[in-house]
Design an enzyme around this catalytic site. Structure first.
Site, short mmCIF file in Angstrom:
data_model
loop_
_atom_site.label_atom_id
_atom_site.label_comp_id
_atom_site.label_asym_id
_atom_site.label_seq_id
_atom_site.Cartn_x
_atom_site.Cartn_y
_atom_site.Cartn_z
N GLU A 188 0.98 -13.18 12.27
CA GLU A 188 1.68 -11.95 13.20
C GLU A 188 1.49 -10.67 12.27
O GLU A 188 1.67 -11.02 11.08
CB GLU A 188 3.00 -12.17 13.36
CG GLU A 188 3.26 -13.39 14.22
CD GLU A 188 2.80 -13.03 15.82
OE1 GLU A 188 2.96 -12.04 16.30
OE2 GLU A 188 2.12 -13.87 16.46
N ASN A 196 -11.23 -2.28 -5.28
CA ASN A 196 -10.28 -1.18 -5.97
C ASN A 196 -11.00 -0.96 -7.60
O ASN A 196 -10.58 0.03 -8.08
CB ASN A 196 -8.81 -1.78 -6.46
CG ASN A 196 -7.94 -1.68 -5.15
OD1 ASN A 196 -7.11 -2.61 -4.90
ND2 ASN A 196 -8.03 -0.83 -4.25
N ARG A 223 -4.74 -1.75 8.75
CA ARG A 223 -6.13 -2.55 8.49
C ARG A 223 -6.08 -3.51 7.62
O ARG A 223 -5.00 -3.68 7.00
CB ARG A 223 -7.14 -1.51 8.08
CG ARG A 223 -6.83 -0.76 6.96
CD ARG A 223 -8.07 0.23 6.54
NE ARG A 223 -7.60 1.04 5.58
CZ ARG A 223 -7.46 2.41 5.76
NH1 ARG A 223 -7.38 2.85 6.82
NH2 ARG A 223 -7.04 3.24 4.57
N ASP A 262 0.92 -1.02 -0.09
CA ASP A 262 0.06 0.27 -0.01
C ASP A 262 0.80 1.42 0.08
O ASP A 262 1.83 1.24 0.61
CB ASP A 262 -0.66 0.06 1.32
CG ASP A 262 -2.12 1.01 1.02
OD1 ASP A 262 -2.39 1.31 0.06
OD2 ASP A 262 -2.60 1.25 2.18
N GLY A 263 0.22 2.49 -0.75
CA GLY A 263 1.21 3.55 -0.59
C GLY A 263 1.57 4.02 -1.98
O GLY A 263 2.13 5.23 -2.05
C1 IPE Z 1 -5.45 -2.84 -0.31
O1 IPE Z 1 -5.21 -1.27 -0.38
C2 IPE Z 1 -5.48 -3.08 -1.38
C3 IPE Z 1 -4.19 -3.15 -2.27
C4 IPE Z 1 -2.79 -3.02 -1.66
C5 IPE Z 1 -4.13 -4.03 -3.58
P1 IPE Z 1 -6.41 -0.05 -0.43
O2 IPE Z 1 -5.69 1.04 -0.47
O3 IPE Z 1 -7.06 -0.66 -1.41
O4 IPE Z 1 -6.98 -0.31 0.94
P2 IPE Z 1 -8.05 0.84 1.83
O5 IPE Z 1 -8.85 1.66 0.84
O6 IPE Z 1 -6.78 1.99 2.27
O7 IPE Z 1 -8.41 0.13 2.89
C1 IPE Z 2 -1.95 0.16 -3.28
O1 IPE Z 2 -1.55 1.68 -3.35
C2 IPE Z 2 -1.88 -0.32 -4.80
C3 IPE Z 2 -3.18 -0.55 -5.20
C4 IPE Z 2 -4.37 -0.43 -4.08
C5 IPE Z 2 -3.71 -1.18 -6.33
P1 IPE Z 2 -2.51 2.69 -3.25
O2 IPE Z 2 -2.99 3.01 -4.95
O3 IPE Z 2 -3.75 2.26 -2.34
O4 IPE Z 2 -1.72 3.76 -2.73
P2 IPE Z 2 -2.52 4.83 -1.62
O5 IPE Z 2 -3.12 4.17 -0.51
O6 IPE Z 2 -3.55 5.50 -2.18
O7 IPE Z 2 -1.31 5.67 -1.27
MG MG Z 3 -4.11 2.40 -0.35
#
Ligand code: IPE
Ligand code: IPE
Ligand code: MG
Length: 257
Positions: free
Chosen positions: A224, A82, A211, A34-35
């Protein structure tokens, strides 16, 4: 320490599962990558550039997983939720998945990695489904590591699909004399997307979010949890090492004493 060791031996002899403290090696890791969006935003780049940098991070982290002998890695690449992102971002992600599978799979095949996708195939562009199938059959016999890619994946969808599969079989099973308690944990697991997948020993989530976001709801029951503040494109081999070192310090109890 000696007392601790003999306590562990005693527990092992009685059939308890080994707690993971004292330098235990982690074999199964799950990662919520994520990020990417925030990484791109901070650099003033389009979100697609963040996802591309995320793909490079995955390659680096996989390399380290191979170096340290991890046997199974499950990565969350696209959730069932997504699809609710802007159409342009979803389209860029689909193109990136097709490109990455095409360019990366031959190499990770060479490295002895078996690739399996978990998640629903409905709604996935046909060309991507084709590449997914090709990647799975090319790598099917590899044994060094399994990489599960959770794509169009949701933990609730996976559980629902398992329930539906069991419900479809129920009338015939009941007619043949089975009772509902034939559906035990093992029977349920056989209906999951990848029945042979082990429960992750360690879940890593980057970007500071703490989460689960609908990831591996059944399999994470006793995993963990490790949360890194780093954005996924900045996560690297040494960050993985830190997570694994933290895992080795944890004492897993599985509800027992
Ligand atoms: C979880 O991240 C899904 C992936 C990393 C592919 P999200 O960015 O979609 O999750 P939320 O919306 O922050 O919970
Ligand atoms: C995770 O990164 C990748 C996917 C969910 C596909 P994000 O796109 O959710 O990155 P943030 O959370 O918006 O920074
Ligand atoms: Mg995200």
């Amino acid at each position: 320490m000696a007392a601790f060791k003999s306590w562990r031996r005693m527990r092992a002899a009685r059939g308890y599962r080994e707690p993971a403290a004292g330098g235990a090696v982690c074999r199964y890791v799950a990662i919520v990558m994520d990020g990417n969006g925030r990484w791109a935003q901070r650099k003033g780049l389009p979100v697609a550039a963040g996802h591309r940098a995320g793909a490079r991070a995955l390659r680096r982290v996989l390399e380290r997983c191979l170096d340290v002998g991890i046997e199974e890695v499950t990565v969350y690449s696209f959730s069932t939720e997504n699809w609710n992102r802007p159409a342009e971002e979803v389209a860029a992600l689909m193109d990136l998945f097709i490109e990455q599978i095409t360019t990366q799979v031959p190499d990770i095949h060479e490295r002895g990695v078996r690739v399996r996708f978990v998640g629903r195939r409905e709604g996935v562009p046909p060309l991507l489904v084709e590449r997914i199938d090709a990647a799975e059959s090319l790598t099917a016999l590899n044994t060094r590591m399994t990489l599960y890619i959770a794509f169009n994946y949701g933990g609730r969808a996976e559980i629902l699909d398992a329930v539906r599969a069991l419900a479809a079989r129920a009338p015939a099973a009941l007619a043949a004399g089975a009772t509902p308690d034939a559906i035990d944990e093992a029977a349920f697991r056989r209906c999951l997307s990848a029945p042979e997948m082990h429960d992750p020993e360690l879940l890593i989530r980057t970007s500071g979010e703490q989460r689960i976001s609908n990831f591996l709801l059944w399999q994470l029951a006793y995993s963990e949890l490790y949360f890194s503040p780093k954005l996924w494109p900045d996560f690297g081999g040494s960050d993985l090492d830190e997570a694994l070192a933290e895992y080795a310090r944890r004492l897993r109890r599985f509800g027992a004493r």
